[in-house]
Design a protein around this motif. Structure first.
Motif, short mmCIF file in Angstrom:
data_model
loop_
_atom_site.label_atom_id
_atom_site.label_comp_id
_atom_site.label_asym_id
_atom_site.label_seq_id
_atom_site.Cartn_x
_atom_site.Cartn_y
_atom_site.Cartn_z
N ILE A 177 -11.54 -5.94 3.15
CA ILE A 177 -11.04 -4.57 3.23
C ILE A 177 -9.63 -4.49 2.66
O ILE A 177 -9.30 -3.58 1.88
CB ILE A 177 -11.08 -4.07 4.69
CG1 ILE A 177 -12.53 -3.90 5.13
CG2 ILE A 177 -10.31 -2.77 4.85
CD1 ILE A 177 -12.71 -3.68 6.63
N THR A 178 -8.79 -5.44 3.03
CA THR A 178 -7.41 -5.44 2.53
C THR A 178 -7.38 -5.60 1.01
O THR A 178 -6.64 -4.87 0.32
CB THR A 178 -6.63 -6.59 3.19
OG1 THR A 178 -6.63 -6.42 4.60
CG2 THR A 178 -5.20 -6.62 2.68
N TYR A 211 -7.67 -0.93 -5.38
CA TYR A 211 -7.76 0.49 -5.72
C TYR A 211 -6.37 1.08 -5.95
O TYR A 211 -6.14 1.78 -6.94
CB TYR A 211 -8.46 1.27 -4.61
CG TYR A 211 -9.85 0.79 -4.28
CD1 TYR A 211 -10.69 0.28 -5.26
CD2 TYR A 211 -10.33 0.82 -2.98
CE1 TYR A 211 -11.97 -0.17 -4.96
CE2 TYR A 211 -11.61 0.38 -2.66
CZ TYR A 211 -12.41 -0.12 -3.65
OH TYR A 211 -13.68 -0.57 -3.35
N ALA A 212 -5.47 0.83 -5.01
CA ALA A 212 -4.14 1.41 -5.12
C ALA A 212 -3.40 0.86 -6.34
O ALA A 212 -2.73 1.60 -7.07
CB ALA A 212 -3.33 1.13 -3.84
N LEU A 219 0.83 -1.20 0.00
CA LEU A 219 0.00 0.00 0.00
C LEU A 219 0.87 1.26 0.00
O LEU A 219 0.58 2.23 -0.71
CB LEU A 219 -0.93 0.00 1.20
CG LEU A 219 -2.03 -1.08 1.20
CD1 LEU A 219 -2.80 -1.07 2.52
CD2 LEU A 219 -2.99 -0.87 0.03
N ALA A 220 1.94 1.23 0.80
CA ALA A 220 2.84 2.38 0.83
C ALA A 220 3.52 2.57 -0.53
O ALA A 220 3.66 3.70 -1.01
CB ALA A 220 3.89 2.19 1.92
N LEU A 221 3.92 1.48 -1.16
CA LEU A 221 4.57 1.55 -2.46
C LEU A 221 3.63 2.15 -3.51
O LEU A 221 4.02 3.04 -4.29
CB LEU A 221 5.01 0.15 -2.89
CG LEU A 221 5.42 -0.03 -4.36
CD1 LEU A 221 6.72 0.72 -4.63
CD2 LEU A 221 5.56 -1.50 -4.71
N ALA A 256 -8.47 7.33 6.41
CA ALA A 256 -7.42 8.32 6.09
C ALA A 256 -6.64 7.90 4.85
O ALA A 256 -6.32 8.73 3.99
CB ALA A 256 -6.48 8.49 7.29
N PHE A 257 -6.32 6.61 4.75
CA PHE A 257 -5.58 6.13 3.58
C PHE A 257 -6.40 6.30 2.31
O PHE A 257 -5.88 6.73 1.27
CB PHE A 257 -5.19 4.67 3.75
CG PHE A 257 -4.41 4.10 2.59
CD1 PHE A 257 -3.05 4.30 2.51
CD2 PHE A 257 -5.06 3.40 1.59
CE1 PHE A 257 -2.33 3.80 1.43
CE2 PHE A 257 -4.36 2.89 0.52
CZ PHE A 257 -2.98 3.10 0.43
N CYS A 258 -7.69 5.97 2.36
CA CYS A 258 -8.55 6.11 1.18
C CYS A 258 -8.64 7.57 0.74
O CYS A 258 -8.60 7.87 -0.47
CB CYS A 258 -9.94 5.56 1.46
SG CYS A 258 -10.02 3.75 1.56
#
Length: 865
Positions: free
Chosen positions: A701-702, A708-709, A308-310, A374-376
């Motif tokens: 959720i994961t 999406y990302a 997700l961070a990448l 927050a991430f979304c």
């Protein structure tokens, strides 16, 4: 008899002791019903002597502590020594209003509440004498704690509580916010009341508050909610992170210098750095006294956080390189900074949580909700202006270029929002989509309030989590289509309807009228909620009383007044929009599509969400509380079932004779979303299958977040080794427009005339070409209505074209789009010397994107008579 004990921690407060005690014992409270316990942290200004002087003639006690000053330890020591079961905590600096002491303890004496808090941040409360800086620090502290403990002033120092609550506080607790510890240690079943107080800054002495106290508060708050957060872990993580940054930058710069693509360079450099980081974080940064070993489940979590961070950092990198025109060698640094923040928080709360202070399931869901939402939001915000428009968005942008009261195939709200946002941000992707992003924030606000009214704050947070990750919520908050304002208006209407029909609030009818009016300006589908409201009123005896009152009818008049631009436009255009939205379906009623409807619902909700909706609608849990409370709960359940079931039944009936579009039912599920969120943490009474469903939500959720990302990264930067085959018809219109411009220039040079470019679809091709050519504006772009086929609003914008000798360039997404239009017309007979259908391959950095099909004719003969 001692009814309550006042615990006052002190540190160098000698100037305030006499005045404080004089005020306390002057209150209209019998002095033999309370005691005052001072706990002094080694004062050196004579504070203990002042207290001892009062001990001789009043019920005052002194406890002297040694060692490092710690307000929490002082309060706990005073609580242990108290002679009553009700404890009042207040400061010695005269800042707390002693005159409200009775209001603080009375609710506990009558066993109505477990904690009563003197709040500065509710109506009637306030602060006098503080600087703006101190006021904001206090406010921020309360805001940070509010999602976890549901009070307005979790940092208050003036409160009363039952003594047994202190026994649940961890032995590791420290700091100066004892109230926060009590609230967090005693779960979600506390009976809490807040009363307004006016806080005054101290008159004598100096404040003990410092920046270090604020940092301790923040660290303690994060620990209480399950994070492995401390100065030690943060420092070790930073050291490991610096090493990872060095590795990341060196590998990235080396690969860029060898002319490797931006995507491949940042992915490889990240993978190398994250491998080093994981080993060191697992064995050193987040290692507890019990130790961590390299476990597969832990590694999988680390992989998820890293992925997700990448994928998010790819967006940051693209933002700086493609939008801000920063060199990749410099853009990598802000990208790494964002990555580090996500990796740290993900590692602290998800990969290496605090196993010595694992919060309740409810609290873990709260933390997950805040992090995921927050991430979304961040993911959408970063990619909002990077991803190209899809044809639908370009078409609605065309609306805004031809502003009107309404339009043929949709009401005007989407056009009005695009017009407003492009006026601020310009005619670009972020200008078009800003309205969708804002609508999603509005929808989340109303959805939170709606879920809180149905259940509680914890359920409301989980509801926002589900809305953010389910496709129906994430996509509508990213793409600027009529579904974006419709979703916001739909949930606003639900909120006001629940307040009016269930909570019986008259003022809610005003909000309902406004929400319905704005919703109908977004999409006519909102009218289904009006039908559902009528059904609920007919079925519910309490709500039925509104039929004899003027409020519903005034709300209807208000909604029609707001909707009047659409009525006026339709009146001026022979009711064309209403006819389009109704008779077209009846005329084409021949296809049984219930199976498609169910498939589309599973796409919008995910399969797990589809199962959860089914359970939520049929669940009928027996109520074990008071009859009055059960009656309210039953009415709320009926409200949810009607508001979901009636619109769904309409779509179900429709799908028996026509094919629905996959996104039509999206707003329908907003009504039942809080019930699904409530079921996530309700193990009592649920069978094994339901508990399995609860666990499955975590995986869902994961997976949604990763999809999406990954999709956004794929569209903007690409994924090395993965070809573009999924979006060849409906995406990459910027590059396609450049190719069409090249073809047009060739025809222009060859013929010496300005060609007409015709998009061979109803509106998709023409709108996409026009959006990405508008800056240059050198193409004369039309839609297929030039040849007599329907072109939606293009029938109004460009209604006809007389015969012409100007070259005609047909552009299509597929060869068959160019060859045929209406079955009863021969397209070639309308063209002068049409050529063969050709195509050109579009690439970007040698990567295949798509093909564009076209045919060139010498002119247009006009429509056949």
């Amino acid at each position: 008899m001692i009814q309550f004990s006042i615990v006052v921690p002190t540190l160098n407060e000698s100037e305030n002791i006499d005045l404080l005690l004089a005020r306390l014992f002057a209150l209209n409270i019998p002095s033999n019903t309370f005691e005052v316990i001072f706990v002094d942290d080694s004062s050196n200004d004579g504070t203990p002597d002042k207290i001892r002087a009062w001990q001789r003639h009043a019920n005052v006690h002194l406890i002297e502590r040694s060692g490092n000053p710690d307000l929490m330890a002082s309060v706990l020591a005073g609580t242990d020594a108290a002679h009553s079961d009700i404890i009042v905590v207040m400061d010695a600096d005269l800042s707390h209003p002693h005159e409200q002491l009775n209001a603080l303890v009375e609710p506990l004496l009558h066993d109505h509440y477990d904690i009563v808090i003197g709040s500065r941040y509710i109506d009637g409360g306030g602060i006098l004498g503080w600087t703006f800086y101190r006021h904001m620090l206090s406010r921020i502290g309360g805001w940070l704690a509010r999602p976890f403990c549901d009070v307005s002033d979790a940092t208050s120092g003036f409160f009363a509580f039952r003594r047994e609550l202190a026994t649940n506080i961890s032995e590791r607790a420290h700091g100066y916010k004892i109230l926060l510890e009590i609230l967090m240690a005693n779960g979600d079943n506390l009976r809490i009341k807040e009363i307004p107080i006016l806080f005054r800054d101290r008159a004598h002495g100096t404040s003990k508050l410092s920046l270090s106290h604020q940092l301790v508060y923040l660290q303690r708050l994060m620990t209480l909610v399950g994070g492995s957060v401390s100065a030690g872990t943060a420092g070790r993580f930073a050291a490991v992170g610096l090493l990872g940054v060095l590795v990341d930058v060196l590998v990235f710069q080396w690969m860029i210098s060898r002319e490797t693509g931006l995507a491949l360079a940042h992915i490889i450099s990240f993978i190398v750095a994250v491998g080093v980081n994981y080993i060191m974080n697992a064995t050193w940064s987040f290692r507890s006294s019990d130790g961590y070993s390299l476990q597969w489940n832990q590694f999988s979590r680390f992989f998820i956080v890293g992925a997700l961070a990448l994928l998010l950092r790819g967006g940051v990198l693209a933002l700086f390189v493609y939008t801000l025109y920063v060199q990749p060698s410099l853009a990598i640094f802000p990208a790494i900074a964002v990555t580090a923040l996500i990796n740290y928080l993900g590692s602290a709360f998800y990969v290496f949580p605090n196993i010595l202070h694992l919060p309740s399931q409810n609290m873990r869901w709260r933390v997950a909700a805040i992090g995921v939402v927050a991430f979304c939001i961040l993911l959408r915000l970063i990619y909002l202006g990077l991803a190209q428009l899809i044809p639908d968005e370009a078409y609605y942008w065309q609306y805004a270029q031809h502003m009107d009261l309404s339009f043929y195939d949709h009401p005007p709200m989407v056009a009005w929002l695009i017009w407003l946002s492009t006026a601020v941000f310009g005619d670009n992707e972020i200008g078009v989509r800003a309205g969708a992003f804002i609508c999603s924030l509005i929808a989340m606000g109303f959805l939170y309030a709606y879920a809180k009214n149905l259940y509680d704050k914890s359920t409301a947070l989980r509801t926002i989590l589900l809305f953010s990750v389910l496709p129906m919520g994430f996509v509508s908050g990213f793409l600027m289509t009529p579904d974006a304002p419709l979703g916001a208006a739909w949930i606003a209407a639900l909120y006001f309807m629940e307040r009016a029909l269930v909570a019986n609030q008259q003022s809610a009818w005003l909000g309902m009228g406004i929400a319905f009016g704005l919703g109908l300006l977004s999409k006519y589908t909102l009218g289904l909620l009006g039908l559902a409201a009528l059904v609920f009123v007919l079925l519910d005896p309490v709500a039925r009383r509104w039929m004899g009152r003027p409020h519903p009818y005034l709300a209807l008049i208000l909604a029609l007044f707001i909707f009047s631009p659409v009525l006026i436009w339709n009146f001026q255009h022979d009711w064309a929009s209403f006819a389009f939205q109704s008779t077209r379906h009846i005329a084409n009623s021949h296809q049984f599509s219930v199976h498609f409807l169910l498939i589309y619902i599973m796409i919008l909700l995910t399969p797990i969400g589809f199962i959860a909706v089914t359970l939520a609608l049929i669940q009928n849990n027996s109520c074990k509380q008071e009859i009055s409370h059960c009656g309210i709960q039953n009415r709320k359940r009926l409200f949810v079932q009607i508001m979901t079931g009636v619109p769904f039944l309409v779509f179900l009936v429709f799908s028996t004779f026509d094919h629905p579009k996959f996104h039509w039912t999206g707003p329908v599920w907003l009504a039942v979303l809080p019930t699904i969120a409530w079921m996530l943490v309700q193990p009592d009474g649920l069978n094994q299958f339901s508990r399995w469903l609860q666990r499955a939500w975590g995986h869902t959720i994961t997976i949604c977040l990763l999809i999406y990302a990954l999709t956004l990264h794929y569209l903007v930067l690409g994924i090395p080794g993965v070809p573009y085959h999924l979006f060849t018809e409906h995406y990459f219109w910027r590059e396609t427009t450049q190719m069409v411009e090249q073809i047009t220039e060739e025809v222009r040079q060859h013929t010496g005339m300005e060609p007409i470019v015709v998009g061979m679809s109803k509106w998709s091709v023409a709108s996409s070409l026009y959006f990405y050519n508008h800056a240059r504006g050198d193409l004369d772009i039309r839609s297929r209505n030039l040849f007599g086929d329907t072109g939606a609003m293009y029938n109004y914008w460009f209604p006809s074209q007389p015969p012409t000798n100007r070259p005609i360039i047909q552009i299509g997404m597929r060869p068959k789009d160019i060859e045929h239009i209406r079955a009863d017309d021969n397209l070639k007979q309308m063209l002068i010397r049409p050529g063969e259908i050709q195509y050109r391959t579009i690439r970007n950095n040698k990567v295949f994107l798509r093909r564009v099909y076209y045919r060139i004719a010498k002119g247009f003969k006009g429509l056949p008579t």
